[in-house]
Design a protein around this motif. Structure first.
Motif: not given
Length: 92
Positions: A54-64
């Motif tokens: 979750f933390t990794r996915n949230l840190a991606k550009d444009g992630a919500t």
């Protein structure tokens, strides 16, 4: 449809684990009932993996929060099914 309110990472982790448990158990595969899947999802290793994802996915550009939540849940369910030998729709 219910609204899910995520205030922090721990909310996301708990909710993803609970929802994935229900989805997997609903598949009706022998040995993967709600209690069994729930025990696996509640393990420290799985909860830590959900948190990292979750933390990794949230840190991606444009992630919500929503997109990180969905990607993490999808990945978790796919990994569980692959590890347990449960076929996905693509494999039927």
């Amino acid at each position: 449809m219910a609204t899910i309110k995520i205030n922090n990472t721990e909310d996301a982790v708990a909710t993803i684990a609970a929802m994935a448990t229900k989805v997997i158990a609903a598949g009706g595969h022998q040995g993967h009932d709600l209690e069994t899947v729930g025990a696996i999802m509640a393990s420290d290793n799985v909860l830590d993996a959900i948190r990292r994802s979750f933390t990794r996915n949230l840190a991606k550009d444009g992630a919500t929060v929503k997109s990180a939540f969905i990607k993490t849940g999808q990945g978790l369910i796919a990994h569980y099914c692959n590890s347990a030998g449960i076929p996905t729709d693509d494999e039927r």
